[in-house]
Scaffold this active site. Structure first.
Site, PDB file in Angstrom:
ATOM      1  N   ALA A  92      34.127 -25.848  89.789  1.00 35.31           N
ATOM      2  CA  ALA A  92      34.497 -26.693  90.773  1.00 35.31           C
ATOM      3  C   ALA A  92      35.162 -27.858  90.564  1.00 35.31           C
ATOM      4  O   ALA A  92      35.893 -28.501  91.485  1.00 35.31           O
ATOM      5  CB  ALA A  92      33.096 -27.100  91.467  1.00 35.31           C
ATOM      6  N   LYS A  93      35.117 -28.194  89.291  1.00 38.83           N
ATOM      7  CA  LYS A  93      35.838 -29.394  88.862  1.00 38.83           C
ATOM      8  C   LYS A  93      35.609 -30.785  89.801  1.00 38.83           C
ATOM      9  O   LYS A  93      36.349 -31.381  90.238  1.00 38.83           O
ATOM     10  CB  LYS A  93      37.209 -29.175  88.595  1.00 38.83           C
ATOM     11  CG  LYS A  93      37.616 -27.852  87.597  1.00 38.83           C
ATOM     12  CD  LYS A  93      38.851 -27.666  87.365  1.00 38.83           C
ATOM     13  CE  LYS A  93      38.979 -26.677  86.265  1.00 38.83           C
ATOM     14  NZ  LYS A  93      38.894 -25.239  86.773  1.00 38.83           N
TER      15      LYS A  93
END
Lengths: 277, 277
Positions: A92-93
């Site tokens: 998801a960073k």
């Protein structure tokens, strides 16, 4: 999943393969598009065809988020069928100020609040300590912090050197090391430059590394192992396109299995060479 | 929304206020918790009470994502009632390799695919050029790139100097300037250190800056204006907690309006002082 459980899985399956679930409606077999939830149907078939060959699954959240509510439904369904013996990565960073990162941690780690119970999430470190540490507050959960990525733009900032010649990604490793431990922190290290692992291992000899970029993006598995493997393996090597898009026909899952099997066999050789199994 | 439309709104409303919609179920008035969708009900009341006083709304996506599917439903409902004359910001701090950032751009900019049609999204720059530029491919949409944030951890990496004494956030400004334009790029600059705006304006004299940290986080509006305002205003100053949590009673919307009004009046004075309206 704990570190020792992950290592046990690697030894048992003789594999450190992570299968990326970057499921794109424009790339999956056309016959699936008539299904009620084509993304979930595709993921289910891929998971069933590969779960004995890999130790981790990594849905990239962008590929679900882009379809809005429907996409989050597909992600939620997919999350419920991820095998318990596989390490799950929400790619998801994310990363925000402290109280907001806490919310992102709940979004992926707290099934009571969000419905999701991933083992780990990928984190962008630009905002510093309070953006990373909230992810450590969940037992047996992991923050996988971007260090040196495999994309074209990685050099724009990650390789910037300070006055002492220390690059930004090295400073990320050093600082994040001091906030977490090898029990709750991994790093993303792209595979496109095998020798870069030497420098990574100077700073993080014992950490697990999540390695994208093998295969479609051009990295070599033997280089990664030569420079990046440690005594516990210490690698989760991701492959996405080569596996999940191996065929656009009705045999897509079968072909995915064949590709995953090729990688598992190469990995087994590397693990045996290193005396890990 | 285009740059000139945004400037026109600022002049018309005599305000450059952005209201943060970081709607937290543990902080909103208790009587709303019986509603079917408390987050949406709260947001609707806040928006109705403040839309003539502000020029932008900024839901922080973490506060929705943490409630899983239900949260995304609340976000979608909220997005449909954001007034057309207000600039909308998906405060998501996304960023990934090129083809994945494209998916994130669709997630917030392409209503046909995701259902969302925000004017802008906040972006974490760590992964470099190909993680930022996909957001520029959408007409009249904006990337708001993290430069110098207002949180405690911001100094961990953002202030690192290279051999020439140039800090990381300055290099972010310079590089991102060369990828986008003042028509599609803004920067996040925290308000906690007014003088930091001097350095920001050296690198980005004409860009709009999104400024969190005024009020609850301790930044001063007059400092921000003294050091950060340009001839087009060039500022969107965000306030969240002071406005949306002004009261926990049934008068929460009324009190939110009073707080927003205070800020709008201060902003009007600053705009008049600068000869902008």
């Amino acid at each position: 999943m704990t570190r020792s459980e992950l290592i046990a899985q690697i030894k048992q399956k003789k594999s450190f393969l992570c299968v990326g679930l970057d499921t794109d409606l424009t790339k999956i077999p056309e016959h699936l598009l008539d299904e009620e939830d084509p993304i979930f149907t595709f993921n289910k078939a891929i998971i069933e065809a590969t779960s004995d060959l890999c130790v981790a699954y990594k849905p990239n959240i962008a590929f679900y988020e882009c379809y809005g509510l429907k996409g989050w439904e597909s992600l939620q369904r997919t999350a419920t069928i991820l095998p318990k013996d596989c390490f799950s990565i929400a790619d998801a960073k994310r990363g925000d100020i402290g109280n907001t990162s806490k919310m992102y941690a709940k979004a992926f780690f707290d099934p009571q609040v969000s419905g999701f119970d991933f083992d780990s999430i990928t984190i962008a470190p630009y905002m510093g300590k309070d953006s990373v540490t909230p992810f450590f507050e969940f037992k047996d959960k992991w923050a996988i912090v971007l260090a040196l990525t495999s994309n074209e733009g990685s050099a724009d900032f990650q390789n910037i050197e300070n006055a002492e010649g220390v690059q930004l990604f090295e400073q990320v490793l050093e600082k994040v090391n001091s906030w977490g431990s090898i029990e709750n922190t991994m790093y993303v290290v792209g595979a496109t430059r095998g020798e870069a692992f030497l420098k990574i291992r100077e700073h993080a000899p014992d950490h697990f590394l999540l390695v994208p970029g093998v295969g479609a993006q051009g990295g070599s598995l033997s280089d990664v192992c030569q420079y990046g493997m440690n005594k516990d393996c210490g690698l989760l090597v991701n492959s996405t396109r080569n596996i999940i898009y191996a065929s656009k026909g009705t045999d897509f899952a079968e072909q995915a299995r064949i590709e995953a099997q090729k990688l598992q066999k190469e990995m087994q050789i590397e693990l045996e060479k290193a005396g890990i199994c």
